[in-house]
Design an enzyme around this catalytic site. Structure first.
Site, mmCIF file in Angstrom:
data_model
loop_
_atom_site.group_PDB
_atom_site.id
_atom_site.type_symbol
_atom_site.label_atom_id
_atom_site.label_comp_id
_atom_site.label_asym_id
_atom_site.label_seq_id
_atom_site.Cartn_x
_atom_site.Cartn_y
_atom_site.Cartn_z
ATOM 1 N N ARG A 66 -110.720 -50.742 -34.254
ATOM 2 C CA ARG A 66 -110.195 -49.386 -34.123
ATOM 3 C C ARG A 66 -110.095 -48.722 -35.496
ATOM 4 N NH1 ARG A 66 -108.072 -48.753 -28.844
ATOM 5 N NH2 ARG A 66 -107.256 -50.644 -27.928
ATOM 6 N N GLU B 197 -107.395 -37.263 -25.981
ATOM 7 C CA GLU B 197 -108.037 -38.524 -25.605
ATOM 8 C C GLU B 197 -109.155 -38.853 -26.588
ATOM 9 O OE1 GLU B 197 -108.177 -41.245 -24.421
ATOM 10 O OE2 GLU B 197 -108.043 -41.406 -22.250
ATOM 11 N N ASP B 198 -109.465 -40.132 -26.700
ATOM 12 C CA ASP B 198 -110.620 -40.533 -27.506
ATOM 13 C C ASP B 198 -111.919 -40.263 -26.759
ATOM 14 O OD1 ASP B 198 -110.062 -42.482 -25.573
ATOM 15 O OD2 ASP B 198 -110.157 -44.169 -26.944
ATOM 16 N N PHE C 67 -121.778 -47.889 -25.311
ATOM 17 C CA PHE C 67 -120.402 -48.288 -25.610
ATOM 18 C C PHE C 67 -120.150 -48.087 -27.105
ATOM 19 C CE2 PHE C 67 -116.816 -51.083 -26.427
ATOM 20 C CZ PHE C 67 -115.980 -50.729 -25.379
HETATM 21 P P1 IMP Z 1 -112.393 -43.813 -18.022
HETATM 22 O O1 IMP Z 1 -111.166 -43.991 -17.197
HETATM 23 O O2 IMP Z 1 -113.557 -44.585 -17.483
HETATM 24 O O3 IMP Z 1 -112.747 -42.352 -18.272
HETATM 25 O O4 IMP Z 1 -112.151 -44.508 -19.418
HETATM 26 C C1 IMP Z 1 -111.251 -44.039 -20.277
HETATM 27 C C2 IMP Z 1 -110.874 -45.067 -21.320
HETATM 28 O O5 IMP Z 1 -111.777 -46.180 -21.401
HETATM 29 C C3 IMP Z 1 -110.948 -44.416 -22.659
HETATM 30 O O6 IMP Z 1 -109.739 -43.766 -22.951
HETATM 31 C C4 IMP Z 1 -111.226 -45.591 -23.582
HETATM 32 O O7 IMP Z 1 -110.011 -46.187 -23.950
HETATM 33 C C5 IMP Z 1 -112.036 -46.538 -22.750
HETATM 34 N N1 IMP Z 1 -113.485 -46.383 -23.035
HETATM 35 C C6 IMP Z 1 -114.403 -45.755 -22.288
HETATM 36 N N2 IMP Z 1 -115.617 -45.778 -22.848
HETATM 37 C C7 IMP Z 1 -115.466 -46.451 -24.012
HETATM 38 C C8 IMP Z 1 -116.371 -46.795 -25.094
HETATM 39 O O8 IMP Z 1 -117.579 -46.479 -25.112
HETATM 40 N N3 IMP Z 1 -115.822 -47.487 -26.125
HETATM 41 C C9 IMP Z 1 -114.513 -47.843 -26.169
HETATM 42 N N4 IMP Z 1 -113.631 -47.526 -25.203
HETATM 43 C C10 IMP Z 1 -114.094 -46.838 -24.137
HETATM 44 MG MG MG Z 2 -108.270 -44.253 -24.124
#
Ligand code: IMP
Ligand code: MG
Length: 185
Positions: A168, A102-103, A155
């Site tokens: 990206r 995951e990123d 963010f």
């Molecule tokens: P979660 O479900 O809230 O943990 O979010 C997961 C997904 O949200 C990640 O895989 C990202 O694609 C996106 N995301 C969360 N935080 C960021 C950020 O700071 N920048 C860009 N994408 C984010």
């Molecule tokens: Mg993601």
């Protein structure tokens, strides 16, 4: 002038910093899976594609690569909690060692959904590797076995992570500062 406005992006992790850390993570993962010939990296699209391409080459094992498309964001910066599968794996992962790549783990909602989904496919094991972790935003706890960097609640964009579906392709990770979107013009 590059395609982004350098005055509007504060660099958090330079390309050099990312590559050095990913080399360490690759060595750690190589050690952890030394005895498992059947390792598959499952990249979560779209955000992980840059990280995964560097990480895969830092792992000294004959691994396989597959992708899973998940979307929880739309165009907003806030997670909705509703996760949509936009693309499934191309092969079964039964009896295979899966490493999810995951990123970023933000609220944890996406990863929780993904781990529950993968468990139904009876893999030999599932572990998680995330380049970034934002612990201040946790809504559900998920195990992260390999973490690149823990970051504050900001963010972040670049190196696979998007700002309104763009940027990206930034080679580093940064934060948007100042007024308006950080592209040039
Ligand atoms: P979660 O479900 O809230 O943990 O979010 C997961 C997904 O949200 C990640 O895989 C990202 O694609 C996106 N995301 C969360 N935080 C960021 C950020 O700071 N920048 C860009 N994408 C984010
Ligand atoms: Mg993601």
């Amino acid at each position: 002038m590059p395609f982004y406005d350098p005055k509007k992006i504060e660099v958090l992790f330079s390309a050099e910093t990312l590559h050095a850390r990913i080399a360490e993570m690759g060595a750690e993962i190589t050690e952890a899976y030394r005895d498992h010939a059947d390792l598959v990296l499952v990249g979560v699209l779209k955000g992980s594609f840059v990280f995964l391409s560097d990480l895969a080459r830092a792992i000294d094992l004959p691994l396989q690569i597959d992708f899973l498309g998940l979307s929880s964001y739309g165009n907003s910066e806030e997670t909705s909690g509703v996760v949509q599968v936009t693309q499934d794996l191309t092969r079964p992962v039964a009896n295979t060692h899966v490493l999810v790549v995951e990123d970023i783990v933000d609220t944890g909602l996406t990863m929780k959904y993904l781990l529950e989904n993968l468990a139904t496919r009876r893999p030999a094991s599932v572990r998680v590797c995330s380049l970034l972790h934002k612990p201040a935003r946790t809504q559900v706890d998920v195990p992260i076995d390999f973490v690149g960097f823990t970051i504050p609640d900001r963010f972040v964009i670049g190196y696979g992570l998007d700002y309104q579906s763009r940027l990206r392709n930034l080679p580093f990770i940064g934060v948007n500062v100042g007024e308006g979107p950080p592209w040039a013009g």
